[in-house]
Design a protein around this motif. Structure first.
Motif, PDB file in Angstrom:
ATOM      1  N   LEU A 130      48.473  25.863  18.212  1.00 23.27           N
ATOM      2  CA  LEU A 130      48.981  25.912  16.838  1.00 23.27           C
ATOM      3  C   LEU A 130      48.075  26.891  15.997  1.00 23.27           C
ATOM      4  N   GLU A 131      46.948  26.630  16.131  1.00 27.47           N
ATOM      5  CA  GLU A 131      45.900  27.171  15.249  1.00 27.47           C
ATOM      6  C   GLU A 131      45.984  28.693  15.593  1.00 27.47           C
ATOM      7  N   GLU A 132      45.700  29.314  16.990  1.00 25.00           N
ATOM      8  CA  GLU A 132      45.983  30.636  17.303  1.00 25.00           C
ATOM      9  C   GLU A 132      47.134  31.124  16.651  1.00 25.00           C
ATOM     10  N   TRP A 133      48.538  30.224  16.891  1.00 21.48           N
ATOM     11  CA  TRP A 133      49.637  30.974  16.300  1.00 21.48           C
ATOM     12  C   TRP A 133      49.688  31.189  14.694  1.00 21.48           C
ATOM     13  N   ALA A 134      49.042  30.164  13.971  1.00 22.91           N
ATOM     14  CA  ALA A 134      48.757  30.248  12.804  1.00 22.91           C
ATOM     15  C   ALA A 134      48.029  31.508  12.302  1.00 22.91           C
ATOM     16  N   ARG A 135      46.986  31.949  13.032  1.00 22.55           N
ATOM     17  CA  ARG A 135      46.000  32.979  12.568  1.00 22.55           C
ATOM     18  C   ARG A 135      46.556  34.246  13.219  1.00 22.55           C
ATOM     19  N   ASN A 136      47.509  34.226  14.218  1.00 21.13           N
ATOM     20  CA  ASN A 136      47.810  35.691  14.674  1.00 21.13           C
ATOM     21  C   ASN A 136      49.184  35.972  14.391  1.00 21.13           C
ATOM     22  N   GLY A 137      50.193  35.132  14.219  1.00 18.78           N
ATOM     23  CA  GLY A 137      51.523  35.239  14.568  1.00 18.78           C
ATOM     24  C   GLY A 137      52.655  34.713  13.569  1.00 18.78           C
ATOM     25  N   LEU A 182      59.887  17.509   9.906  1.00 13.94           N
ATOM     26  CA  LEU A 182      58.838  16.485   9.403  1.00 13.94           C
ATOM     27  C   LEU A 182      57.564  17.066   9.877  1.00 13.94           C
ATOM     28  N   ARG A 183      57.302  17.695  10.745  1.00 18.87           N
ATOM     29  CA  ARG A 183      55.834  18.153  11.283  1.00 18.87           C
ATOM     30  C   ARG A 183      55.301  19.148  10.368  1.00 18.87           C
ATOM     31  N   PHE A 184      56.039  19.949   9.939  1.00 19.61           N
ATOM     32  CA  PHE A 184      55.654  21.121   8.919  1.00 19.61           C
ATOM     33  C   PHE A 184      55.365  20.223   7.782  1.00 19.61           C
ATOM     34  N   PRO A 220      51.956  19.297   0.695  1.00 21.62           N
ATOM     35  CA  PRO A 220      50.960  19.017  -0.344  1.00 21.62           C
ATOM     36  C   PRO A 220      49.499  19.081  -0.091  1.00 21.62           C
ATOM     37  N   ALA A 221      48.971  19.178   1.227  1.00 22.19           N
ATOM     38  CA  ALA A 221      47.729  18.995   1.489  1.00 22.19           C
ATOM     39  C   ALA A 221      46.813  19.930   0.853  1.00 22.19           C
ATOM     40  N   GLY A 222      47.192  21.268   0.268  1.00 20.81           N
ATOM     41  CA  GLY A 222      46.321  22.159  -0.517  1.00 20.81           C
ATOM     42  C   GLY A 222      46.149  21.292  -1.851  1.00 20.81           C
ATOM     43  N   ALA A 223      47.176  20.927  -2.480  1.00 20.23           N
ATOM     44  CA  ALA A 223      47.266  20.100  -3.754  1.00 20.23           C
ATOM     45  C   ALA A 223      46.428  19.042  -3.839  1.00 20.23           C
ATOM     46  N   VAL A 224      46.546  18.361  -2.628  1.00 14.90           N
ATOM     47  CA  VAL A 224      45.830  17.012  -2.497  1.00 14.90           C
ATOM     48  C   VAL A 224      43.981  17.297  -2.444  1.00 14.90           C
ATOM     49  N   GLY A 225      43.912  18.402  -1.815  1.00 11.75           N
ATOM     50  CA  GLY A 225      42.737  18.767  -1.547  1.00 11.75           C
ATOM     51  C   GLY A 225      41.934  19.514  -2.569  1.00 11.75           C
ATOM     52  N   ALA A 226      42.782  20.003  -3.559  1.00  9.34           N
ATOM     53  CA  ALA A 226      42.244  20.469  -5.035  1.00  9.34           C
ATOM     54  C   ALA A 226      42.208  19.450  -5.775  1.00  9.34           C
ATOM     55  N   LEU A 227      42.730  18.292  -5.826  1.00  3.88           N
ATOM     56  CA  LEU A 227      42.420  16.932  -6.304  1.00  3.88           C
ATOM     57  C   LEU A 227      41.245  16.471  -6.084  1.00  3.88           C
ATOM     58  N   SER A 266      46.418  23.710   7.836  1.00  3.33           N
ATOM     59  CA  SER A 266      46.191  22.576   7.233  1.00  3.33           C
ATOM     60  C   SER A 266      46.687  21.423   8.278  1.00  3.33           C
ATOM     61  N   ALA A 267      47.451  21.321   8.961  1.00  2.00           N
ATOM     62  CA  ALA A 267      47.828  20.471   9.634  1.00  2.00           C
ATOM     63  C   ALA A 267      46.761  20.229  11.089  1.00  2.00           C
ATOM     64  N   VAL A 268      46.402  21.406  11.339  1.00  2.00           N
ATOM     65  CA  VAL A 268      45.447  21.538  12.551  1.00  2.00           C
ATOM     66  C   VAL A 268      44.115  20.600  11.897  1.00  2.00           C
TER      67      VAL A 268
END
Length: 550
Positions: free
Chosen positions: A519-526, A415-417, A422-429, A537-539
């Motif tokens: 979470l941001e550091e993990w997303a960018r590095n690992g 659920l968390r992820f 759809p966040a990117g798709a909504v952002g494009a809209l 997007s979650a961050v």
């Protein structure tokens, strides 16, 4: 086509007929009417039955905001915010500031080590929907945007024609729609007329439910107080779920905030059909349940039903077909799995979102060919299958506390992820006005899953379901099964270890700024590439909502 013209044989002609007048039907009608499509809602008088479906679990809030942005319906986005909904409908809905779970054993007192409260990040709270007011609000919204409504008489006749679908109501009124969407319920006259119900259903889950609205419930904290039962928030500040072997009793309080207009609570007892045979009456059965679970009984000592009990037999059903020439069946008219976490609402919202743009294009082109709507058949089938698999896993896990907690950890990770897929798709809209990316999401692998698009997570989910089912049947050791599933989840590369719920901690701390930074550091590095974008997007989303909260 104008909203209402004369058709063959003096039938009123509309671009689209929508059967039903509930939440999904009204949202779909509002989306069509907002875009200038002639639409009429058709429903018979309500018989006073309560409508289930209070809780907004992910991705329901995202779906509501997506539909609002995609079809120009800010009124729909209000449902995702307790404060906004209170302004729109009055403060009759409940406030969901936490999710609480208490595990009960027949004939035994409540064990303090077997309770859990989850607190979302410190963001504006979501509501628990008081459906009588919410559904009425959405119907008014559809009418305000130009939809029409025929709500005075049930449908008595159905004729599928080359030029549309002709309905005849009990009062003799005739309506011809270029296309018909059945968004009603299990007792759909359209499904019955065309013989669409699948017998027997292919769904594996076997549950039934008792449901009503009650007053006078005793607060959990007044029965279970002291330092051994001391959650971060009072239990009643959100939904309370009493879990036991083969079922769960969910309570959604609507009077849990200072501006509440009433003190009702929605109460839903869901039971494994095979483990808990049906009783003589709902009242007698609920009383027998309280006798069997003395740790639950004090909470209902002074409770009183304020509406007749609704009792189902086995509640799973499905349809052999959901798309035909000039018609489509969605939501609870097409099929239903279980009230667990209100996943049926998500199914209906996904279908309305995917159907509305097709209907708008078809009406403008004057062509309602079946090929345009054929993907809805697959989408509906996959949504039901995903829900069936998920709830089957959760029900099997209830047979022991350790398996339940492990299953909840697995679910919470998805659920968390998954809500941010759809966040990117909504952002494009929002950025370009194009919904092309949203259309691509309809083709995503594992469509309907809590974490769509991710093979690793969904493979783990399927394996866990089979292992928990075997443990419930006595074929595997529950503790070893839970430990194995948790080890695979913690060892997966698609989730940071600190993001997985501990199965021992009763009151895990809510995610705060420091966790978001980790979470941001993990997303960018690992993080693997397929998850990194979702995590970032979650961050961004959580930080934005925290800032809005102040």
């Amino acid at each position: 086509m104008p909203a209402n013209t004369t058709g063959p044989g003096d039938a009123e002609r509309h671009d689209v007929i929508v059967l039903g007048s509930g939440l999904i039907a009204s949202i779909l009608a509002a989306a069509l009417a907002r875009q200038g499509i002639g639409v009429v809602l058709v429903d018979g008088p309500t018989d006073g039955r309560l409508v289930r479906g209070e809780m907004l679990t992910p991705p329901a809030p995202v779906l509501l905001r997506t539909i609002a942005a995609r079809y120009g319906l800010p009124e729909v986005a209000h449902l995702a915010s307790f404060d906004e909904l209170s302004e729109a409908t009055g403060p009759s809905s409940g406030r969901e500031r936490c999710h609480s779970f208490l595990y009960h054993r027949a004939g035994r007192p409540l064990d303090p080590s077997e309770v859990l409260q989850l607190n979302p990040p410190d963001v504006p709270p979501e509501p628990n929907l008081y459906r009588p007011d919410v559904d009425a609000y959405l119907l008014r919204t559809a009418l305000a945007h130009g939809a029409r409504a025929v709500l005075d008489s049930p449908v008595r006749g159905v004729e599928v024609r080359r030029d549309g679908v002709l309905l005849t109501t009990g009062s003799g009124r005739r309506l011809l729609g270029g296309y018909l969407v059945d968004a009603s319920d299990r007792d759909s006259p359209f499904v019955a007329a065309l013989g669409l119900r699948e017998e027997p259903t292919g769904l594996r889950l076997r549950t039934r439910s008792l449901y009503t609205h009650m007053s006078g419930l005793t607060e959990v904290g007044s029965v279970y107080g002291g330092p051994s039962f001391a959650p971060p928030r009072p239990w009643e500040e959100g939904s309370v779920h009493h879990v036991f072997a083969g079922g769960h009793l969910s309570v959604y309080g609507f009077g849990n905030h200072p501006r509440a207009t009433h003190g009702l609570s929605a109460v839903c007892l869901t039971l494994d059909v095979d483990r808990h045979p049906r009783g003589e009456s709902p009242e007698a059965e609920f009383s027998a349940f309280l006798d069997a679970y003395p740790s639950v009984a004090p909470l209902f000592a002074a409770a009183k039903p304020e509406a007749p009990w609704e009792a189902t037999g086995r509640q799973q059903y499905s349809s052999a077909r959901t798309v035909g020439e000039r018609w489509c069946v969605i939501g609870e008219a097409a099929g239903y799995v279980d009230p667990f976490f209100n996943r049926g609402l998500i199914t209906g919202l996904e279908q309305a979102n995917g159907l509305a743009w097709r209907l708008i294009e078809a009406a403008r082109a004057g062509h309602f060919g079946r090929d345009r709507f054929a993907p809805l058949e697959r989408m509906g089938r996959e949504l039901l299958a995903a829900q069936d698999g998920l709830v089957s896993m959760m029900l099997a896990s209830t047979h022991e506390h350790i398996t339940w907690r492990t299953a909840l950890s697995l679910l919470e990770t998805g659920l968390r992820f998954g809500q941010f897929v759809p966040a990117g798709a909504v952002g494009a809209l929002l950025g370009t006005g194009s919904d092309a990316e949203l259309r691509k999401l309809e083709e995503i692998d594992h469509y309907g899953s809590v974490f769509p698009g991710h093979h690793g997570y969904n493979e783990l989910l399927a394996t866990a379901r089979e292992e928990f089912t075997a443990a419930a049947a006595g074929e595997r050791d529950p503790g070893e099964t839970a430990a194995g599933v948790l080890a695979r989840l913690r060892g997966a590369d698609f989730v940071p270890d600190f993001f997985v719920l501990d199965t021992v901690d009763r009151f895990p701390p809510q995610l705060g700024p420091a966790d978001i930074l980790r979470l941001e550091e993990w997303a960018r590095n690992g993080a693997p590439a397929d998850v990194a974008a979702i995590a970032l997007s979650a961050v961004a989303t959580v930080r934005g909502r925290m800032a809005a909260q102040g």
